[in-house]
Design an enzyme around this catalytic site. Structure first.
Site, PDB file in Angstrom:
ATOM      1  N   HIS A   1       0.557  -6.391   0.616  1.00 26.99           N
ATOM      2  CA  HIS A   1       1.698  -5.860   1.363  1.00 26.99           C
ATOM      3  C   HIS A   1       2.932  -5.637   0.498  1.00 26.99           C
ATOM      4  CE1 HIS A   1      -0.167  -8.335   4.911  1.00 26.99           C
ATOM      5  NE2 HIS A   1      -0.843  -7.223   4.687  1.00 26.99           N
TER       6      HIS A   1
HETATM    7  P1  FAD Z   1       0.409   4.643   1.374  1.00 29.09           P
HETATM    8  O1  FAD Z   1      -0.320   4.593   2.672  1.00 29.09           O
HETATM    9  O2  FAD Z   1      -0.124   3.881   0.238  1.00 29.09           O
HETATM   10  O3  FAD Z   1       0.551   6.181   1.024  1.00 29.09           O
HETATM   11  C1  FAD Z   1       1.035   6.685  -0.177  1.00 29.09           C
HETATM   12  C2  FAD Z   1       0.300   7.986  -0.459  1.00 29.09           C
HETATM   13  O4  FAD Z   1       0.997   8.691  -1.472  1.00 29.09           O
HETATM   14  C3  FAD Z   1      -1.120   7.777  -0.951  1.00 29.09           C
HETATM   15  O5  FAD Z   1      -2.014   8.585  -0.210  1.00 29.09           O
HETATM   16  C4  FAD Z   1      -1.051   8.173  -2.408  1.00 29.09           C
HETATM   17  O6  FAD Z   1      -2.260   8.700  -2.911  1.00 29.09           O
HETATM   18  C5  FAD Z   1       0.058   9.200  -2.392  1.00 29.09           C
HETATM   19  N1  FAD Z   1       0.742   9.356  -3.684  1.00 29.09           N
HETATM   20  C6  FAD Z   1       1.233   8.374  -4.471  1.00 29.09           C
HETATM   21  N2  FAD Z   1       1.806   8.903  -5.567  1.00 29.09           N
HETATM   22  C7  FAD Z   1       1.695  10.244  -5.456  1.00 29.09           C
HETATM   23  C8  FAD Z   1       2.095  11.333  -6.277  1.00 29.09           C
HETATM   24  N3  FAD Z   1       2.764  11.148  -7.418  1.00 29.09           N
HETATM   25  N4  FAD Z   1       1.789  12.599  -5.876  1.00 29.09           N
HETATM   26  C9  FAD Z   1       1.133  12.809  -4.716  1.00 29.09           C
HETATM   27  N5  FAD Z   1       0.735  11.799  -3.898  1.00 29.09           N
HETATM   28  C10 FAD Z   1       1.015  10.536  -4.265  1.00 29.09           C
HETATM   29  N6  FAD Z   1      -1.353  -3.672   6.357  1.00 29.09           N
HETATM   30  C11 FAD Z   1      -1.559  -4.114   7.606  1.00 29.09           C
HETATM   31  O7  FAD Z   1      -0.661  -4.021   8.444  1.00 29.09           O
HETATM   32  N7  FAD Z   1      -2.732  -4.678   7.981  1.00 29.09           N
HETATM   33  C12 FAD Z   1      -3.742  -4.882   7.098  1.00 29.09           C
HETATM   34  O8  FAD Z   1      -4.797  -5.388   7.480  1.00 29.09           O
HETATM   35  C13 FAD Z   1      -3.543  -4.467   5.754  1.00 29.09           C
HETATM   36  N8  FAD Z   1      -4.469  -4.679   4.807  1.00 29.09           N
HETATM   37  C14 FAD Z   1      -4.337  -4.112   3.581  1.00 29.09           C
HETATM   38  C15 FAD Z   1      -5.393  -4.181   2.667  1.00 29.09           C
HETATM   39  C16 FAD Z   1      -5.331  -3.456   1.477  1.00 29.09           C
HETATM   40  C17 FAD Z   1      -6.459  -3.549   0.499  1.00 29.09           C
HETATM   41  C18 FAD Z   1      -4.192  -2.639   1.191  1.00 29.09           C
HETATM   42  C19 FAD Z   1      -4.117  -1.822  -0.055  1.00 29.09           C
HETATM   43  C20 FAD Z   1      -3.131  -2.609   2.078  1.00 29.09           C
HETATM   44  C21 FAD Z   1      -3.186  -3.337   3.273  1.00 29.09           C
HETATM   45  N9  FAD Z   1      -2.157  -3.286   4.189  1.00 29.09           N
HETATM   46  C22 FAD Z   1      -2.332  -3.801   5.441  1.00 29.09           C
HETATM   47  C23 FAD Z   1      -0.861  -2.633   3.872  1.00 29.09           C
HETATM   48  C24 FAD Z   1      -0.731  -1.232   4.437  1.00 29.09           C
HETATM   49  O9  FAD Z   1      -1.954  -0.534   4.373  1.00 29.09           O
HETATM   50  C25 FAD Z   1       0.339  -0.475   3.630  1.00 29.09           C
HETATM   51  O10 FAD Z   1       1.531  -1.225   3.649  1.00 29.09           O
HETATM   52  C26 FAD Z   1       0.645   0.908   4.185  1.00 29.09           C
HETATM   53  O11 FAD Z   1      -0.524   1.656   4.343  1.00 29.09           O
HETATM   54  C27 FAD Z   1       1.628   1.604   3.262  1.00 29.09           C
HETATM   55  O12 FAD Z   1       1.911   2.875   3.755  1.00 29.09           O
HETATM   56  P2  FAD Z   1       2.784   3.893   2.887  1.00 29.09           P
HETATM   57  O13 FAD Z   1       2.900   5.113   3.706  1.00 29.09           O
HETATM   58  O14 FAD Z   1       4.004   3.197   2.443  1.00 29.09           O
HETATM   59  O15 FAD Z   1       1.928   4.149   1.563  1.00 29.09           O
END
Ligand code: FAD
Length: 513
Positions: free
Chosen positions: A453
């Site tokens: 997280h």
């Molecule tokens: P992300 O969903 O990570 O999205 C970022 C996106 O940007 C990605 O698709 C990436 O490829 C893209 N990107 C990055 N850099 C670039 C670039 N330079 N150019 C183009 N694209 C780019 N949370 C929960 O609430 N419950 C759970 O059970 C849970 N378990 C987890 C288990 C794991 C293994 C992981 C990794 C996370 C878990 N989390 C959980 C946390 C939760 O999934 C994340 O906090 C959340 O998905 C983050 O969302 P976001 O939109 O911030 O980023």
């Protein structure tokens, strides 16, 4: 011409793409580094820990952590439409009022209170229990609170064991208070993982004003006289320039700050060391990095076979206040969860814990809900391919170390209780040689793994040194917003995904007004 360019089609980016393109006059383009994921194992909830390291994982690694006996941790991060919801553990816990009180304190803005975010939590979901004052039945994301039919018998006994110790069982941990023993709400439908892209992005890809570019990595933002005018991307080996009126960063807690630093925005010393010209000094970029850890684990040999999970292994959480096991309101201090299986960090490879086979044991994971340790991340060079330096600085504070010891004590309290005697044969980890305070601290340092997280690397705040304003504008640049887990100023007590979706829903609502 692009009105809004969204960087990243992850959890937040998928929500934004849907909501912002609902107005057909707004031309929205989403750029996503990864390709669409077709791996059938990604869909299977119980395989979630096994799919890490595949092509749709950025597979980051932390620096050696002094607080964790010098260990480096693997950090999975999803890559492809759906982002980290492609690889996450599917637990859907909104957090509690006290979590969002801290966001209001950091921002001075009531929009981040529990009451203000509640409509957005509701809007995002279709809850298995139906609609009521705190739940929705018409939102994109299916949220299931498992019933007795699918819940593991071990977990049902675990929850009852807490109740026998005086901890209340709660029927809905998503109502603003989460102290007590509960089954986890999960984003699983028909036995399969549901990604945020499945339900927010894919259904609206037919809109003529919405474009999704996959396999498109943003190298850097284009900045002219303090105005962000677009981005330099790479797709199919070729560089392209995309010009846009507004850019929204949704590349996540790791991707966003790295992209800003590659674009010359950050701490001048960090930028110069990486060979990047300084465009804007913004020292908060990449700071305030924090994460939850889990001790993996307080592990037991079972006296009878442990039936395999029908869900995703980690079916329950018990959030506790150290003020008393019977507390029902307010902030949580620690968490203990029951895993229907064996969960031990890499430190215990070759130990007795490693000798157990599937079905022969179970694990209690334990952790700190509101860690005070803070780390940072930075680029090591100007290119996307340059390995980032990620230092979460785990267990740096005495507060976190003390809370972690309390969490382990509470795991052992329930683990050794009569309520679990029908499952327990013997405690395997920590083993019997771990007796002194020093031994326990050492065990924790070797057992802790990331709960996945990481947040806070572009924190929102009222203070001028917070990189992002309470309205989610990036300070010091025009035409740039940040909307994802990186703006979270202090982590919610539980898993953060639900809160990330609510941030994106709330932002989209104010942006489209
Ligand atoms: P992300 O969903 O990570 O999205 C970022 C996106 O940007 C990605 O698709 C990436 O490829 C893209 N990107 C990055 N850099 C670039 C670039 N330079 N150019 C183009 N694209 C780019 N949370 C929960 O609430 N419950 C759970 O059970 C849970 N378990 C987890 C288990 C794991 C293994 C992981 C990794 C996370 C878990 N989390 C959980 C946390 C939760 O999934 C994340 O906090 C959340 O998905 C983050 O969302 P976001 O939109 O911030 O980023």
């Amino acid at each position: 011409h692009i009105d809004v360019l969204i960087v990243g089609a992850g959890s937040a980016g998928s929500v934004l793409a849907n909501r912002l393109s609902a107005d057909s006059s707004r031309r929205v383009t989403v750029v996503e580094a990864g390709e669409r994921v077709t791996d059938p194992e990604m869909r299977r909830p119980e395989l979630w820990p096994r799919i890490h390291g595949r092509s749709y994982d950025w597979s980051y690694r932390t620096t050696p952590q002094p607080g964790l006996a010098g260990r480096s941790l693997d950090w999975a991060r999803g890559r492809g439409p759906g982002g980290s919801s492609l690889v996450h553990a599917m637990a859907h816990m909104r957090g509690c009022r006290a979590d969002f009180d801290r966001w209001v304190a950091a921002t001075g803005d009531e929009r981040w209170s529990w009451d203000s975010l509640l409509p957005f939590f509701i809007r995002s979901e279709t809850f298995s229990g139906g609609a009521d004052a705190v739940h929705g039945d018409a939102g994109p994301l299916p949220v299931m609170l498992p019933g007795d039919d699918v819940s593991s018998p071990l977990v049902q006994d675990y929850l009852a064991a807490w109740q026998a110790l005086g901890v209340p069982g709660i029927s809905d941990h998503n109502g603003g208070e989460m102290l007590g023993a509960t089954r986890n709400s999960l984003t699983i439908r028909g036995g399969e993982r549901v990604t945020v892209s499945d339900v927010y992005l894919d259904p609206v890809l037919g809109r003529p004003n919405l474009t999704l570019l996959t396999g498109a990595t943003v190298h850097r933002l284009l900045i002219v006289d303090g105005q962000v005018i677009g981005a330099q991307i790479e797709r199919d080996g070729a560089e392209e320039t995309l010009l846009a009126d507004e850019v929204i960063l949704a590349a996540g807690s790791i991707g966003d700050p790295l992209l800003l630093m590659r674009s010359g925005v950050g701490d001048p010393e960090v930028l110069r060391a990486a060979g990047v010209d300084v465009v804007l000094e913004s020292r908060g970029v990449g700071r305030n990095l924090h994460d939850h850890l889990l001790g993996a684990g307080n592990l037991y040999r079972a006296r009878r076979p442990v039936p395999a999970t029908k869900l995703q292994l980690s079916e329950s959480m018990t959030y506790l206040s150290l003020a008393g096991l019977g507390e029902t309101r307010g902030a949580a201090d620690i968490v203990v969860g029951c895993v229907v299986g064996l969960s031990a960090s890499e430190s215990f490879v070759g130990s007795a814990a490693d000798q157990l086979d599937v079905g022969e044991g179970y694990t209690l994971l334990f952790g700190v809900t509101n860690p005070s340790s803070r780390g940072s991340l930075r680029i090591s060079g100007p290119h996307v391919s340059d390995e980032p330096v990620i230092d979460p600085n785990y267990l740096d504070t005495e507060h976190d170390r003390e809370m972690f010891r309390a969490a382990l004590e509470h795991a052992r309290l329930v683990g050794s209780s009569d309520g679990l005697s029908m499952w327990r044969d013997e405690e395997i980890l920590p083993n019997s040689s771990v007796t002194t305070d020093e031994d326990l601290a050492d065990f924790i340092a070797r057992a802790a793994i990331t709960h996945h997280h990481p947040v806070g690397t572009l924190s929102m705040g009222a203070a001028e040194d917070a990189p992002v304003t309470p309205e989610l504008r990036f300070r010091g640049l025009r035409g740039l917003h940040v909307v994802d887990a990186s703006v979270i100023p202090s982590i919610t007590a539980g898993p953060v995904h639900a809160a990330v979706l609510a941030i994106a829903e709330s932002f989209a609502d104010s942006f489209t007004r």
